[in-house]
Design an enzyme around this catalytic site. Structure first.
Site, PDB file in Angstrom:
ATOM      1  N   ARG A 133       0.834  -1.216   0.000  1.00 46.86           N
ATOM      2  CA  ARG A 133       0.000   0.000   0.000  1.00 46.86           C
ATOM      3  C   ARG A 133       0.861   1.255   0.000  1.00 46.86           C
ATOM      4  NH1 ARG A 133      -5.897  -0.325   1.674  1.00 46.86           N
ATOM      5  NH2 ARG A 133      -5.834   1.925   1.509  1.00 46.86           N
TER       6      ARG A 133
ATOM      7  N   TYR B 251     -10.538   6.392 -10.819  1.00 48.03           N
ATOM      8  CA  TYR B 251     -11.585   7.356 -10.447  1.00 48.03           C
ATOM      9  C   TYR B 251     -11.271   7.902  -9.064  1.00 48.03           C
ATOM     10  CZ  TYR B 251     -13.641   3.110  -8.223  1.00 48.03           C
ATOM     11  OH  TYR B 251     -13.856   1.955  -7.521  1.00 48.03           O
TER      12      TYR B 251
ATOM     13  N   SER C  13     -19.611   1.934   0.519  1.00 50.64           N
ATOM     14  CA  SER C  13     -19.790   2.603  -0.771  1.00 50.64           C
ATOM     15  C   SER C  13     -21.229   3.043  -0.981  1.00 50.64           C
ATOM     16  CB  SER C  13     -19.355   1.683  -1.915  1.00 50.64           C
ATOM     17  OG  SER C  13     -17.963   1.489  -1.868  1.00 50.64           O
TER      18      SER C  13
HETATM   19  O1  76R Z   1      -7.375  -6.407   4.980  1.00 57.28           O
HETATM   20  C1  76R Z   1      -7.299  -5.294   5.493  1.00 57.28           C
HETATM   21  O2  76R Z   1      -7.245  -5.104   6.696  1.00 57.28           O
HETATM   22  C2  76R Z   1      -7.287  -4.104   4.560  1.00 57.28           C
HETATM   23  C3  76R Z   1      -8.640  -3.884   4.064  1.00 57.28           C
HETATM   24  C4  76R Z   1      -8.892  -2.650   3.240  1.00 57.28           C
HETATM   25  C5  76R Z   1      -8.854  -1.309   3.627  1.00 57.28           C
HETATM   26  C6  76R Z   1      -8.471  -0.739   4.979  1.00 57.28           C
HETATM   27  C7  76R Z   1      -9.327  -2.674   1.860  1.00 57.28           C
HETATM   28  C8  76R Z   1      -9.459  -3.839   1.111  1.00 57.28           C
HETATM   29  N1  76R Z   1      -9.580  -1.387   1.446  1.00 57.28           N
HETATM   30  C9  76R Z   1      -9.287  -0.525   2.489  1.00 57.28           C
HETATM   31  C10 76R Z   1      -9.381   0.863   2.479  1.00 57.28           C
HETATM   32 MN1  76R Z   1     -10.451  -0.819  -0.317  1.00 57.28          MN
HETATM   33  N2  76R Z   1     -11.257  -0.278  -2.102  1.00 57.28           N
HETATM   34  C11 76R Z   1     -11.835   0.947  -2.392  1.00 57.28           C
HETATM   35  C12 76R Z   1     -12.467   0.867  -3.685  1.00 57.28           C
HETATM   36  O3  76R Z   1     -15.618   1.663  -5.894  1.00 57.28           O
HETATM   37  C13 76R Z   1     -15.800   1.672  -4.660  1.00 57.28           C
HETATM   38  O4  76R Z   1     -16.959   1.463  -4.178  1.00 57.28           O
HETATM   39  C14 76R Z   1     -14.657   1.953  -3.705  1.00 57.28           C
HETATM   40  C15 76R Z   1     -13.281   1.975  -4.322  1.00 57.28           C
HETATM   41  C16 76R Z   1     -12.243  -0.413  -4.177  1.00 57.28           C
HETATM   42  C17 76R Z   1     -12.708  -0.968  -5.495  1.00 57.28           C
HETATM   43  C18 76R Z   1     -11.479  -1.119  -3.169  1.00 57.28           C
HETATM   44  C19 76R Z   1     -11.041  -2.441  -3.275  1.00 57.28           C
HETATM   45  N3  76R Z   1     -10.556   1.105   0.322  1.00 57.28           N
HETATM   46  C20 76R Z   1      -9.974   1.598   1.447  1.00 57.28           C
HETATM   47  C21 76R Z   1     -10.149   3.038   1.465  1.00 57.28           C
HETATM   48  C22 76R Z   1      -9.612   3.992   2.529  1.00 57.28           C
HETATM   49  C23 76R Z   1     -10.688   4.242   3.537  1.00 57.28           C
HETATM   50  C24 76R Z   1     -10.257   5.135   4.669  1.00 57.28           C
HETATM   51  O5  76R Z   1      -9.067   5.141   5.042  1.00 57.28           O
HETATM   52  O6  76R Z   1     -11.169   5.827   5.207  1.00 57.28           O
HETATM   53  C25 76R Z   1     -10.849   3.370   0.315  1.00 57.28           C
HETATM   54  C26 76R Z   1     -11.250   4.762  -0.140  1.00 57.28           C
HETATM   55  C27 76R Z   1     -11.100   2.159  -0.383  1.00 57.28           C
HETATM   56  C28 76R Z   1     -11.799   2.080  -1.579  1.00 57.28           C
HETATM   57  N4  76R Z   1     -10.324  -2.791  -0.932  1.00 57.28           N
HETATM   58  C29 76R Z   1      -9.798  -3.865  -0.219  1.00 57.28           C
HETATM   59  C30 76R Z   1     -10.508  -3.206  -2.241  1.00 57.28           C
HETATM   60  C31 76R Z   1     -10.078  -4.582  -2.358  1.00 57.28           C
HETATM   61  C32 76R Z   1     -10.081  -5.384  -3.656  1.00 57.28           C
HETATM   62  C33 76R Z   1      -9.640  -4.989  -1.095  1.00 57.28           C
HETATM   63  C34 76R Z   1      -9.082  -6.355  -0.704  1.00 57.28           C
HETATM   64  C35 76R Z   1      -7.591  -6.264  -0.834  1.00 57.28           C
HETATM   65  C36 76R Z   1      -6.833  -7.453  -0.340  1.00 57.28           C
HETATM   66  O7  76R Z   1      -7.166  -7.987   0.718  1.00 57.28           O
HETATM   67  O8  76R Z   1      -5.852  -7.786  -1.032  1.00 57.28           O
END
Ligand code: 76R
Length: 272
Positions: free
Chosen positions: A154, A168, A246
């Site tokens: 990350r 986006y 979302s």
């Molecule tokens: O496993 C963990 O503890 C980490 C989990 C995790 C966090 C903290 C995670 C997993 N995300 C995190 C944070 Mn995410 N993510 C998005 C989008 O289109 C949409 O509706 C939203 C856009 C996608 C597609 C996505 C995908 N994530 C965040 C944050 C920051 C929030 C904050 O700090 O307030 C945003 C804005 C955000 C948005 N997320 C995952 C994914 C995917 C695929 C995962 C799984 C990743 C993995 O485990 O390898």
């Protein structure tokens, strides 16, 4: 005023998305030789940037006419971001590349990443694994390794070469009905756990890079998704919309879809 002292964040790297339109009217005013010089100029700039320390650049052929050509740049020093952006914009000559959209952000570790305590609790309470068992110790060990890797990816990511790239921006709502920032931390954390569960279903199919942009650009995050085909992009964005984080709290900007291509192929497709 300090000049050219490195502007490197305490943590993370800068991330700049740049999308341009090609001004074909201007381009056609150049003769073949001038066009070749221009293309070589852009190609050697990209090569130079790729050779810089901790720096990555993707070249994208944009699919819809919102833009023709895109770059995604990751580099530590804000001076380099600034210099590279100016040079890229002029690389094919004055008035050939018109910027249509750009986005500045920083790589970051989220404040909601699963902690060891969270995971230990899940093992014990949801999977009924006893804390003093060997199975528990093994699960914790692999969790630690996985999270170390995840954190590193990350904050200091290696961009994948997967062909389809979607970008986006996104913000969390601060409305009267729904205000993410007014929720207590534990509530946000719980909601984010649900988000991560949906996200993990796309392991191996979508790689995401979430970069923070509060104070840097118009929205709060840049979302860059990498996939092997558009089906997976559509699927994850659709699935995520049902997740409360979302569905109830997110607002999105415009979507940009590009294909990662080497520059020579990109030039051919753009008929440059
Ligand atoms: O496993 C963990 O503890 C980490 C989990 C995790 C966090 C903290 C995670 C997993 N995300 C995190 C944070 Mn995410 N993510 C998005 C989008 O289109 C949409 O509706 C939203 C856009 C996608 C597609 C996505 C995908 N994530 C965040 C944050 C920051 C929030 C904050 O700090 O307030 C945003 C804005 C955000 C948005 N997320 C995952 C994914 C995917 C695929 C995962 C799984 C990743 C993995 O485990 O390898």
């Amino acid at each position: 005023m300090e000049k050219n002292t490195a502007l490197i964040p305490e943590e993370g790297w800068h991330c700049l998305h740049l999308f341009y339109r090609v001004e074909y009217g201007q381009w056609q005013l150049l003769n073949r030789e001038e066009q070749n010089v221009a293309k070589t100029n852009l190609a050697s700039l990209v090569q130079e940037v790729r050779a810089m320390d901790s720096t990555q650049t993707l070249t994208l052929n944009m699919v819809t006419p919102k833009a023709d050509i895109g770059f995604m740049l990751i580099t530590p020093d804000l001076h380099d971001v600034n210099k590279i952006e100016k040079r890229l914009s002029l690389s094919l000559g004055a008035d050939i590349l018109t910027p249509v959209y750009s986005y500045l952000s920083l790589t970051e570790e989220s404040e909601y990443i699963t902690t060891e305590e969270d995971y230990a609790r899940t093992l014990e309470k949801e999977q009924n694994i006893k804390p003093d068992s060997e199975k528990f110790a093994e699960a914790m060990k692999s969790f630690r390794e996985q999270m170390k890797h995840y954190r590193q990816e990350r904050v200091y990511p290696r961009l994948p070469d997967w062909p389809v790239v979607c970008f986006y921006n996104m913000s969390k709502r601060r409305g009267e009905q729904r205000n993410w920032y007014a929720l207590p931390y534990d509530e946000r954390r719980k909601l984010m756990k649900g988000h991560a569960v949906v996200g993990r279903e796309f392991a191996g199919k979508v790689k995401q890079l979430i970069t923070g942009s509060t104070g840097l650009d118009d929205a709060e995050w840049g979302v860059t998704l990498f996939a092997r085909n558009t089906f997976q992009i559509k699927a994850i964005v659709y699935q995520m919309r049902f997740d409360p984080v979302s569905a109830e709290y997110a607002d999105f900007g415009e979507f940009y879809i590009g294909i990662q291509l080497p520059l020579d192929e990109l030039f051919r497709r753009l008929q440059l």
